[in-house]
Write an enzyme that holds these catalytic residues in place. Sequence first.
Site: not given
Length: 257
Positions: A92, A61, A220
Amino acid sequence: AGAYEMDQHFQQAPFEQNIPVMLGLLGIWYNNYFACQTHAILPYDQYLQYLPCHLQQLDMESNGKNVDQSGEALTYDSGPIIWGGPGSNGQHAYHQLLHQGTRIIPCDFIIPIRSHNEIDRHHDYLFSNCLSQSQALMQGKTEQEAFAELVASGASESQAHYLAKHKAIEGNKPSNTLLMEEVSPRSLGALIAMYEHKVYVQGVIWDLDPFDQWGVELGKTMGSAIFEGISSPNADSLNLDSSTQALLARYISVRSS
């Protein structure tokens, strides 16, 4: 207290001994000169399991920008993609790609010397796994070494020649190993501040403003309009693109039924 101590270290230590400066320069070295697009954060302690998520926000960000502070388009890559997770689960999952994939992925291994949950020699095993992963990334294994091991284990020469190509590991893959005595408020504060200053160093060199997030603001703003459209009697009036309009219409249809 730990964050304050790291602040003081960053402010006062010469560059060649300055941890955030060194990490920042290493990141730029691999990002801009070796085209490494990602950076893995690999904490070997369950209490640090959400650290990669925090650093995703801090790094991506802040420095996920495509123009410099004067508004000119960048001619080089800015911040890397940050990802990772706690060891040894990752061994793994994605460590195979780290060792034998076609991409170079710089890694930060982070591990405390003491555990808050000492069970038999569990932490000794965990510490051994952490160090062995960084060692394997660095040293690798040649095809000749793999061939000799296979023959010694009873494989025929033809089998060994075939399998050795698959067992060879290039090595020379970059990683940092960060040790702390234990995970505590003080050490965690220092760790977070260290990464904050690293991101700042890279922002200075890339000439970015790490303290705005206009890309986030756009989504937004659009989200507010779509939210209003959910309760609008005529969502067509929102002038949305066809893809978003179809998805919104489907959502409204299912919710209303």
